[in-house]
Design a protein around this motif. Structure first.
Motif, mmCIF file in Angstrom:
data_model
loop_
_atom_site.group_PDB
_atom_site.id
_atom_site.type_symbol
_atom_site.label_atom_id
_atom_site.label_comp_id
_atom_site.label_asym_id
_atom_site.label_seq_id
_atom_site.Cartn_x
_atom_site.Cartn_y
_atom_site.Cartn_z
ATOM 1 N N LEU A 127 -111.774 -59.188 42.407
ATOM 2 C CA LEU A 127 -111.486 -58.842 40.986
ATOM 3 C C LEU A 127 -111.341 -57.399 40.792
ATOM 4 N N PHE A 128 -112.070 -56.540 41.477
ATOM 5 C CA PHE A 128 -111.731 -55.046 41.757
ATOM 6 C C PHE A 128 -110.319 -54.668 42.086
ATOM 7 N N THR A 129 -110.080 -55.241 43.328
ATOM 8 C CA THR A 129 -108.906 -54.973 43.983
ATOM 9 C C THR A 129 -107.812 -54.971 43.069
ATOM 10 N N GLY A 182 -107.861 -52.477 40.215
ATOM 11 C CA GLY A 182 -107.396 -51.149 40.611
ATOM 12 C C GLY A 182 -106.064 -51.140 41.059
ATOM 13 N N ASN A 183 -105.461 -52.017 42.004
ATOM 14 C CA ASN A 183 -104.054 -51.853 42.388
ATOM 15 C C ASN A 183 -103.090 -52.211 41.176
ATOM 16 N N VAL A 209 -110.856 -50.408 48.084
ATOM 17 C CA VAL A 209 -111.228 -49.048 48.226
ATOM 18 C C VAL A 209 -110.130 -48.189 47.754
ATOM 19 N N ASN A 210 -108.805 -48.400 48.306
ATOM 20 C CA ASN A 210 -107.646 -47.694 48.138
ATOM 21 C C ASN A 210 -107.349 -47.124 46.925
ATOM 22 N N PRO A 211 -107.466 -47.912 45.778
ATOM 23 C CA PRO A 211 -107.108 -47.402 44.276
ATOM 24 C C PRO A 211 -108.272 -46.449 44.042
ATOM 25 N N ASN A 267 -95.994 -48.712 45.980
ATOM 26 C CA ASN A 267 -95.648 -49.636 46.982
ATOM 27 C C ASN A 267 -96.954 -50.130 47.646
ATOM 28 N N LEU A 268 -97.678 -49.205 48.053
ATOM 29 C CA LEU A 268 -98.725 -49.520 48.748
ATOM 30 C C LEU A 268 -99.849 -50.418 48.021
ATOM 31 N N SER A 269 -99.979 -50.071 46.732
ATOM 32 C CA SER A 269 -100.895 -50.937 45.629
ATOM 33 C C SER A 269 -100.312 -52.413 45.754
#
Length: 312
Positions: A36-38, A41-42, A285-287, A65-67
């Protein structure tokens, strides 16, 4: 009668974490929260990159693009894993396994290349600031992003084809939570040395060539930044690269460990948890990394939220 080839199967059994039933409920809750956070965030990164004109730059074009890639990447595995964690039925059809491997591997390869492209963008921004807008022309950015997707899925097509022509001799129980190359190779009933050599070679190209570009780019960046006399300027330059370096370290560290070690050293238990990390944890974690460590993204978020409150 025993089947002789994987293409004859009606399906596979993904054993997942069934050998640790006490972990399944805990994993279900944790992974659901992560997923859900992924998504949140993205999706936020993509929306901000589209809504805020100040983020209409090459850096945020590649970031969006990465998101989008991370959204697809985690969705290719997590929903199925969540279902399998709460049910006794852990089957996946043969065609479903093929599609999952193709999509998961294609997105992973694309992310490897895209992270290398993003390092080149940072190199151009910091080392060639006066020519930056000329070098990183929108048409070139679109071309590099498209090439990343094309190369990633072209490699996935080759790898997926090769892995599913390996004779399995009736074996259909995959000791993993998804269809992934190292786990599928464990099912083979023939010598897989040739297949492993080819896949190792392809992994070296897809993983290590972008790493080489990243190391080269950041080597030049460090040299350029150290020439800046202002400490504030140095912090700002390193700050724009810090998020990317963090993401590269998380993603490449686990992917290289999973795909570039000899198969006789490959532990199924380690493989599952390493796959959980780069398939689920890293996209979440990325976003967070890009948002908390980036003033432009934080500013865009505040602006969008403020506009939303004003419209009420």
């Amino acid at each position: 009668m025993e089947q002789k080839n994987g293409s004859s199967f009606t399906g596979f059994i993904l054993l997942g974490f069934s050998d640790r039933p006490q972990l399944e409920l805990v994993l279900f809750v944790v992974l659901l929260i992560f997923y859900l956070f992924t998504l949140l965030g993205n999706t936020t990164i993509i929306a901000l990159s589209y809504l805020d004109p100040h983020l209409h730059t090459p850096m945020y074009f590649f970031l969006s693009n990465l998101s989008f890639l991370d959204l697809c990447y985690t969705t290719s595995t997590v929903p199925q894993l969540l279902v399998h964690l709460r049910t006794a039925e852990k089957a996946i059809s043969f065609s479903g396994c093929v599609v999952q491997l193709f999509v998961f591997l294609g997105l992973g390869c694309t992310e490897c290349i895209l992270l290398g492209v993003m390092a080149f963008d940072r190199y151009a921004a910091i080392c060639k600031p006066l020519q930056y807008t000329v070098i990183m022309h929108p048409r070139l950015c679109a071309l590099m992003a498209s090439a990343s997707w094309f190369i990633g899925f072209a490699n996935s097509s080759l790898q997926t084809t090769l892995i599913f022509i390996v004779p399995l001799c009736g074996r259909n129980k995959i000791d993993h939570f998804l269809c992934e190359i190292p786990a599928l190779l464990k099912l083979a009933c023939v010598d897989t040395t040739v297949y492993e050599s080819e896949m190792f070679f392809a992994s070296v190209i897809i993983l290590l060539l972008p790493v080489t570009l990243i190391i080269f780019s950041y080597g030049r960046i460090v040299r350029a930044v150290l020439r800046i006399k202002s400490s504030a300027g140095q912090r700002k330059a390193f700050g724009t690269c810090g998020s990317h370096i963090t993401v590269v370290s998380l993603f490449y560290g686990t992917a290289i460990y999973a795909y570039l070690q000899p198969s006789n050293n490959y532990s199924q238990d380690q493989g599952k948890f390493i796959s959980l990390f780069y398939a689920i944890v890293t996209p979440m974690v990325n976003p967070v990394v890009y948002t908390l460590r980036n003033k432009n993204v934080m500013g865009a978020m505040k602006k969008v939220l403020w506009m939303g409150q004003d419209s009420r």
